[in-house]
Design an enzyme around this catalytic site. Structure first.
Site, mmCIF file in Angstrom:
data_model
loop_
_atom_site.group_PDB
_atom_site.id
_atom_site.type_symbol
_atom_site.label_atom_id
_atom_site.label_comp_id
_atom_site.label_asym_id
_atom_site.label_seq_id
_atom_site.Cartn_x
_atom_site.Cartn_y
_atom_site.Cartn_z
ATOM 1 N N ASP A 16 0.834 -1.210 0.000
ATOM 2 C CA ASP A 16 0.000 0.000 0.000
ATOM 3 C C ASP A 16 0.866 1.256 0.000
ATOM 4 O OD1 ASP A 16 0.769 -0.882 2.681
ATOM 5 O OD2 ASP A 16 -0.338 0.840 3.411
ATOM 6 N N GLU B 103 0.037 -1.204 5.585
ATOM 7 C CA GLU B 103 1.040 -0.789 6.571
ATOM 8 C C GLU B 103 0.844 0.674 6.938
ATOM 9 O OE1 GLU B 103 5.135 0.810 7.769
ATOM 10 O OE2 GLU B 103 3.792 1.459 6.184
HETATM 11 ZN ZN LIG Z 1 6.637 2.431 4.108
#
Ligand SMILES: [Zn+2]
Length: 411
Positions: A80, A175
């Site tokens: 992401d 994340e």
């Molecule tokens: Zn990162």
């Protein structure tokens, strides 16, 4: 074309922006799309067990080339990108033989990557840089890491003469919104040490991160038609303003701190007259200081509710991640071998601290010691983000050396 650069440009074109409060995992379909692409590419280079699990996490194994029983290590990156700047329609621009000057981004000429703000550029004259056109982020955070791992995997597979143990490849989702390892099964990963490829520049090893909590402050007021509000309305928005005003501003904020100083960072405010919420990040290298910061929020809440007894203010604190230094101390090879691998790849390693967290902070806390390594990232989360192909190439060499080092020394 340079295969590493080609990979990088291909991956950043897929919009994998993480979406807060999406209600799904992963939070955006682009992460699944990129994961599918990577799984197919890993299979194509011969990693037959490459798979994308039901949560969108990509896992694969580079089998050992040594007969001895050597522990597995993991190479980890996240799919992401940050929601802070749009990741839709990323148009990577390649600057070959960089001339050492400020870089004006053509899609929005007000966006200029200045050498004065990016002193690293002084050392990169003649190298190949990649920027955006100024209208999006680049997504080198963390597609530089993804590309580096993919390239290192392809090279390692094509050179079976290099001695190494099993290498687990792992690409995580979400994340950037704090959910990178929610669904990662460490038993299934089966590694003794992990390395996230999610660091700045070149030659850095992050062995310490912030400890982090999230505070959600919910302010409830009393809403009533403004025509008859006299003496009755209690406006939650005004109390939210008051709350923010009472936070330390000249200290303990990201704008006023550096290096080892922690902070309180209000980053989102939502609501109306009846109810308003503030989301505040609490950060410190000393975990115990998070509790002191939470207590400061509660004391502000108490003083405001003493002044406005009809209002209520609730402060809820949730742990996010913890400084990885403690966990790394239990597996000293994690940092020592990374330093050795960098030297062998021709870079002098520098141990650094991160004013933030990575997947590695959570993983280390969960029992998988996971320092973070440089992957050529610069100006994260911003339209001014850029990367340097030579730095990514060095990161590939570091991974190959790391594989060999763990293959040699493990008993
Ligand atoms: Zn990162």
């Amino acid at each position: 074309m340079n295969t590493l650069l080609d990979r990088f440009c291909r991956y950043v074109r897929i919009d994998t922006t993480a979406v807060e409060n999406a209600g799904t995992y992963p939070s955006s379909s682009g992460q699944l799309e990129l994961g599918r692409m990577l799984t197919a590419e890993l299979r194509a280079v011969g990693l037959r067990d490459a798979m994308q699990d039901e949560h969108g996490i990509v896992l694969a194994t580079i089998p050992a080339t040594v007969a001895r029983d050597v522990p597995a290590i993991a190479w980890i990156a996240h799919l992401d990108t940050s929601p802070e700047t749009t990741g839709r329609n990323v148009k990577p621009i390649i600057h070959e033989n960089y001339d050492g000057r400020d870089i004006v981004l053509p899609g929005d000429p007000s966006k200029i990557i200045r050498v004065s703000d990016n002193p690293e550029l002084l050392h990169l004259k003649g190298k190949t840089l990649v920027t955006t056109d100024g209208t999006t982020l680049l997504g080198a955070d963390d597609k530089a890491g993804v590309a580096v791992i993919m390239e290192a995997a392809a090279q390692l597979v094509s050179r079976p003469e290099l001695p190494h143990g099993p290498i687990r490849i792992c690409f995580t989702c979400d994340e950037e919104i704090g959910h990178g390892v929610d669904h990662l099964d460490l038993k299934k990963l089966g590694a003794v040490v992990g390395y996230t490829l999610d660091g700045g520049g070149q030659g850095e090893i992050d062995g310490e991160t912030f400890s982090a909590d999230l505070a959600v402050v919910t302010i409830r007021g009393i809403n009533i038609h403004p025509a008859i509000a006299k003496g009755r309305m209690v406006n939650a928005l005004r109390l939210a303003g008051l709350f923010l005003e009472r936070l330390p501003r000249l200290a303990q904020s990201p704008e006023t701190t550096a290096e080892r100083e922690g902070f309180l960072h209000p980053y989102r405010m939502e609501g109306g007259v009846a109810e308003a919420t503030l989301r505040i990040l609490l950060r410190d290298f000393e975990t115990r200081r998070l509790a002191e910061r939470a207590e400061l929020l509660r004391s502000i809440a108490r003083t405001i509710t003493a002044e406005y007894p009809q209002a209520s203010i609730d402060v809820t604190v949730t742990p996010q991640y913890r400084n990885m230094a403690d966990g790394l101390a239990k597996e000293p090879r994690a940092l020592a071998y990374a330093q050795e691998a960098m030297r062998r790849a021709g870079v002098e390693p520098k141990l650094t601290i991160v004013r933030g967290g990575t997947d590695g902070s959570r993983l280390t806390e969960l029992g998988l010691p996971t320092p973070n390594l440089s992957a050529g990232e610069h100006n994260l989360h911003s339209p001014l983000e850029w990367t340097c192909v030579e730095e990514m190439t060095t990161a590939v060499s570091v991974l190959l050396e790391l594989a060999k080092k763990w293959g040699e020394n493990a008993s």
